[in-house]
Design a protein around this motif. Structure first.
Motif, PDB file in Angstrom:
ATOM      1  N   UNK A 127       2.455  26.886  -2.043  1.00  0.00           N
ATOM      2  CA  UNK A 127       2.467  25.453  -2.338  1.00  0.00           C
ATOM      3  C   UNK A 127       2.698  24.606  -1.097  1.00  0.00           C
ATOM      4  N   UNK A 128       3.328  25.192  -0.074  1.00  0.00           N
ATOM      5  CA  UNK A 128       3.549  24.427   1.155  1.00  0.00           C
ATOM      6  C   UNK A 128       2.213  23.951   1.720  1.00  0.00           C
ATOM      7  N   UNK A 129       1.132  24.680   1.378  1.00  0.00           N
ATOM      8  CA  UNK A 129      -0.199  24.259   1.807  1.00  0.00           C
ATOM      9  C   UNK A 129      -0.595  22.894   1.255  1.00  0.00           C
ATOM     10  N   UNK A 130       0.052  22.468   0.162  1.00  0.00           N
ATOM     11  CA  UNK A 130      -0.281  21.167  -0.415  1.00  0.00           C
ATOM     12  C   UNK A 130       0.551  20.035   0.143  1.00  0.00           C
ATOM     13  N   UNK A 131       1.578  20.372   0.934  1.00  0.00           N
ATOM     14  CA  UNK A 131       2.489  19.333   1.425  1.00  0.00           C
ATOM     15  C   UNK A 131       1.746  18.319   2.295  1.00  0.00           C
ATOM     16  N   UNK A 132       0.810  18.833   3.123  1.00  0.00           N
ATOM     17  CA  UNK A 132       0.096  17.921   4.026  1.00  0.00           C
ATOM     18  C   UNK A 132      -0.624  16.842   3.222  1.00  0.00           C
ATOM     19  N   UNK A 133      -1.342  17.254   2.170  1.00  0.00           N
ATOM     20  CA  UNK A 133      -2.089  16.278   1.368  1.00  0.00           C
ATOM     21  C   UNK A 133      -1.142  15.316   0.650  1.00  0.00           C
ATOM     22  N   UNK A 134      -0.028  15.851   0.116  1.00  0.00           N
ATOM     23  CA  UNK A 134       0.957  14.980  -0.533  1.00  0.00           C
ATOM     24  C   UNK A 134       1.477  13.929   0.452  1.00  0.00           C
ATOM     25  N   UNK A 135       1.822  14.391   1.661  1.00  0.00           N
ATOM     26  CA  UNK A 135       2.360  13.452   2.648  1.00  0.00           C
ATOM     27  C   UNK A 135       1.291  12.463   3.104  1.00  0.00           C
ATOM     28  N   UNK A 136       0.059  12.966   3.262  1.00  0.00           N
ATOM     29  CA  UNK A 136      -1.036  12.084   3.679  1.00  0.00           C
ATOM     30  C   UNK A 136      -1.196  10.944   2.680  1.00  0.00           C
ATOM     31  N   UNK A 137      -1.283  11.307   1.392  1.00  0.00           N
ATOM     32  CA  UNK A 137      -1.446  10.305   0.340  1.00  0.00           C
ATOM     33  C   UNK A 137      -0.266   9.344   0.313  1.00  0.00           C
ATOM     34  N   UNK A 138       0.950   9.925   0.395  1.00  0.00           N
ATOM     35  CA  UNK A 138       2.152   9.090   0.300  1.00  0.00           C
ATOM     36  C   UNK A 138       2.241   8.115   1.468  1.00  0.00           C
ATOM     37  N   UNK A 139       2.119   8.650   2.682  1.00  0.00           N
ATOM     38  CA  UNK A 139       2.342   7.809   3.861  1.00  0.00           C
ATOM     39  C   UNK A 139       1.251   6.754   3.996  1.00  0.00           C
ATOM     40  N   UNK A 140      -0.019   7.159   3.792  1.00  0.00           N
ATOM     41  CA  UNK A 140      -1.101   6.172   3.896  1.00  0.00           C
ATOM     42  C   UNK A 140      -0.950   5.080   2.827  1.00  0.00           C
ATOM     43  N   UNK A 141      -0.618   5.488   1.584  1.00  0.00           N
ATOM     44  CA  UNK A 141      -0.462   4.483   0.522  1.00  0.00           C
ATOM     45  C   UNK A 141       0.681   3.530   0.846  1.00  0.00           C
ATOM     46  N   UNK A 142       1.775   4.099   1.374  1.00  0.00           N
ATOM     47  CA  UNK A 142       2.919   3.246   1.709  1.00  0.00           C
ATOM     48  C   UNK A 142       2.547   2.285   2.831  1.00  0.00           C
ATOM     49  N   UNK A 143       1.817   2.773   3.834  1.00  0.00           N
ATOM     50  CA  UNK A 143       1.425   1.909   4.947  1.00  0.00           C
ATOM     51  C   UNK A 143       0.526   0.782   4.460  1.00  0.00           C
ATOM     52  N   UNK A 144      -0.528   1.138   3.700  1.00  0.00           N
ATOM     53  CA  UNK A 144      -1.439   0.106   3.200  1.00  0.00           C
ATOM     54  C   UNK A 144      -0.671  -0.850   2.287  1.00  0.00           C
ATOM     55  N   UNK A 145       0.184  -0.280   1.416  1.00  0.00           N
ATOM     56  CA  UNK A 145       0.974  -1.112   0.519  1.00  0.00           C
ATOM     57  C   UNK A 145       1.869  -2.072   1.288  1.00  0.00           C
ATOM     58  N   UNK A 146       2.458  -1.591   2.388  1.00  0.00           N
ATOM     59  CA  UNK A 146       3.348  -2.426   3.207  1.00  0.00           C
ATOM     60  C   UNK A 146       2.569  -3.583   3.821  1.00  0.00           C
ATOM     61  N   UNK A 147       1.416  -3.252   4.437  1.00  0.00           N
ATOM     62  CA  UNK A 147       0.614  -4.281   5.106  1.00  0.00           C
ATOM     63  C   UNK A 147       0.170  -5.354   4.106  1.00  0.00           C
ATOM     64  N   UNK A 148      -0.239  -4.912   2.907  1.00  0.00           N
ATOM     65  CA  UNK A 148      -0.660  -5.876   1.879  1.00  0.00           C
ATOM     66  C   UNK A 148       0.514  -6.712   1.394  1.00  0.00           C
ATOM     67  N   UNK A 149       1.680  -6.062   1.278  1.00  0.00           N
ATOM     68  CA  UNK A 149       2.753  -6.728   0.551  1.00  0.00           C
ATOM     69  C   UNK A 149       3.481  -7.786   1.384  1.00  0.00           C
ATOM     70  N   UNK A 150       3.473  -7.675   2.721  1.00  0.00           N
ATOM     71  CA  UNK A 150       4.225  -8.667   3.502  1.00  0.00           C
ATOM     72  C   UNK A 150       3.668 -10.078   3.293  1.00  0.00           C
ATOM     73  N   UNK A 151       2.362 -10.329   3.555  1.00  0.00           N
ATOM     74  CA  UNK A 151       1.878 -11.698   3.293  1.00  0.00           C
ATOM     75  C   UNK A 151       1.973 -12.089   1.825  1.00  0.00           C
ATOM     76  N   UNK A 152       1.676 -11.143   0.934  1.00  0.00           N
ATOM     77  CA  UNK A 152       1.695 -11.472  -0.496  1.00  0.00           C
ATOM     78  C   UNK A 152       3.111 -11.782  -0.978  1.00  0.00           C
ATOM     79  N   UNK A 153       4.121 -11.116  -0.389  1.00  0.00           N
ATOM     80  CA  UNK A 153       5.500 -11.408  -0.788  1.00  0.00           C
ATOM     81  C   UNK A 153       5.874 -12.826  -0.376  1.00  0.00           C
ATOM     82  N   UNK A 154       5.382 -13.272   0.792  1.00  0.00           N
ATOM     83  CA  UNK A 154       5.665 -14.651   1.198  1.00  0.00           C
ATOM     84  C   UNK A 154       4.986 -15.637   0.244  1.00  0.00           C
ATOM     85  N   UNK A 155       3.755 -15.288  -0.183  1.00  0.00           N
ATOM     86  CA  UNK A 155       3.077 -16.150  -1.164  1.00  0.00           C
ATOM     87  C   UNK A 155       3.867 -16.185  -2.467  1.00  0.00           C
ATOM     88  N   UNK A 156       4.322 -14.997  -2.870  1.00  0.00           N
ATOM     89  CA  UNK A 156       5.053 -14.873  -4.142  1.00  0.00           C
ATOM     90  C   UNK A 156       6.365 -15.652  -4.090  1.00  0.00           C
TER      91      UNK A 156
END
Lengths: 219, 241
Positions: B13-42
């Protein structure tokens, strides 16, 4: 939608039923968990700590898969021939375990937020420890815990959709079947979204009302 | 229960860790970039800015991630403009569908977390920044956001842990991250306990590391003196030596 409206309605019933049972049982688990965490006995505290740490650190989907497939394997070994666990009860059990872990932390925090003087005052006027809990601590604790419980209930409602993966005929499952057979995933998943959004909105409004009622006499 | 099988499963299962981390980290990064301006709007007082963002966070936080994922994975292909453009190259791949769903979902939660932080920044600080002539953008990015971020760091850490766990849903769209591999392994070995417990142990390790990391960041940002910032067990160890 080719007669799927009725199925969606039944799916809605199942979703609400599963959430309501898991939520109720989970609250009881949460109360017991919080009592264990605040207990004088080290063993109880350690068990409760292990429970919340493990369950909150593992995906809900994995808990459901473990209970469903693990339960099936255990029952099969026990009976001697292949027996499948019902998706409904495997789901209810898993979500109760998950809800209970988060509820434990919420209740523990809420109980600790009540000043110690309250307990001391209750004991000094001669209430028994169980009366102190039931009449003094619990009512005050409920008010503090309510907003967090509302959030927890809403994530529970959404987590029920994961049970569809092991075959529960809830809203999500109806959408998956409908999307496949009518070849129209957009319509079916949007319909499912609308139903879930309705459930979460109704829950939010209800909790708002209850919160206002509970706060009213004190202000 | 077969301990040897659990250990063997962990290795697979350790073979799946890379994909889990890839999905998690990329989603968090994109989510962060989107959320900063939108949070100010909100957090803005103008309803024209605040309401559209509220509608977005309300819908994405009010529906299950699984529905959002299936809507994107199965539904996007139905739209002609997606199928007939370069977008199809991206969204016929389950990885990008999962990434889009996770990023939009994570952004919705992060917006509300950051909004709380932004609204908790004392107005006097903003006024002081205005008085020394900083531009609104600079005030937002150099004064308000860093303070807001520090306040909401514990909530953001929960969001990060939540994302690690939510990435397990990628297994439902055929991706072989930790949960996907575990389900495949179970169908091959018929040993659900061992395999799923092994997967759980890996997730527990990942979420534990993530919350530790955020504890350290929190201590670092709180400006505690280096001695106090050290964890008590480290101090005890030092005294013992």
């Amino acid at each position: 939608m080719g007669g799927f409206q009725e199925q969606f309605l039944r799916g809605l019933e199942t979703t609400v039923l599963v959430a309501a049972i898991s939520g109720t049982l989970g609250m009881l688990v949460g109360l017991a968990g919080a009592a264990a965490k605040l207990s004088r006995f080290r063993v109880l505290r350690m068990i409760a700590d292990a429970y919340t740490t493990i369950v909150r650190g593992v995906p809900e989907l994995l808990v459901i898969l473990l209970v469903y497939f693990g339960g099936t394997a255990a029952l099969t070994a026990l009976v001697g021939s292949y027996v499948e666990v019902s998706a409904l009860w495997a789901g209810v059990f898993s979500l109760t375990v998950v809800f209970g872990a988060y509820a434990t932390e919420i209740f523990r925090g809420a109980i600790q937020a009540i000043p110690r003087g309250q307990t001391e005052a209750a004991l000094s006027i001669g209430l028994a420890p169980w009366q102190t809990w039931l009449l003094v601590i619990l009512p005050q604790m409920a008010r503090i815990a309510l907003p967090a419980l509302c959030n927890l209930w809403i994530s529970l409602l959404k987590d029920t959709s994961l049970i569809s993966i092991v075959g529960l005929s809830d809203i999500m499952r109806v959408a998956v079947v409908g999307a496949g057979s009518m070849r129209d995933p957009l319509t079916f998943y949007l319909a499912a979204s609308a139903l879930y959004l309705m459930l979460t909105s109704v829950s939010l409004l209800t909790f708002r009302l209850v919160e206002r009622r509970m706060l009213a006499p004190l202000h | 229960m077969d301990i040897a099988l659990i250990i063997e499963s962990i290795q697979t299962l350790l073979g799946g860790v890379v994909l889990t981390l890839e999905l998690t980290i990329l989603s968090l990064l994109i989510g962060f970039v989107l959320s900063v301006p939108l949070a100010f709007m909100r957090a803005s007082r103008s309803p024209w800015l605040s309401w559209p963002v509220l509608a977005y966070t309300y819908v994405f936080r009010g529906t299950p991630l699984l529905v959002q994922l299936f809507l994107i994975y199965y539904g996007l292909g139905q739209l002609a403009f997606v199928r007939e453009s370069f977008l199809w190259l991206l969204f016929r791949d389950p990885f990008y569908c999962a990434l889009l769903a996770f990023s939009l979902n994570s952004a919705a939660y992060t917006i509300e977390v950051f909004r709380g932080g932004i609204q908790s920044v004392p107005p006097g600080l903003v006024e002081a920044a205005q008085a020394i002539g900083l531009s609104p953008t600079k005030i937002s990015l150099r004064i308000v956001f860093p303070l807001a971020f520090r306040t909401v760091l514990p909530s953001y850490a929960n969001e990060v842990v939540g994302m690690i766990k939510a990435s397990s849903l990628a297994s439902t769209v055929t991706l072989l991250e930790i949960t996907g591999l575990a389900r495949k392994l179970v169908s091959e070995t018929f040993a659900p306990y061992e395999v799923f417990i092994a997967a759980g142990a890996i997730y527990l390790g990942l979420t534990f590391l993530a919350s530790r990391l955020f504890n350290l960041i929190e201590l670092h940002l709180s400006g505690a003196p280096p001695d106090k910032a050290r964890r008590p067990w480290l101090l005890k160890l030092r005294q013992a030596l």
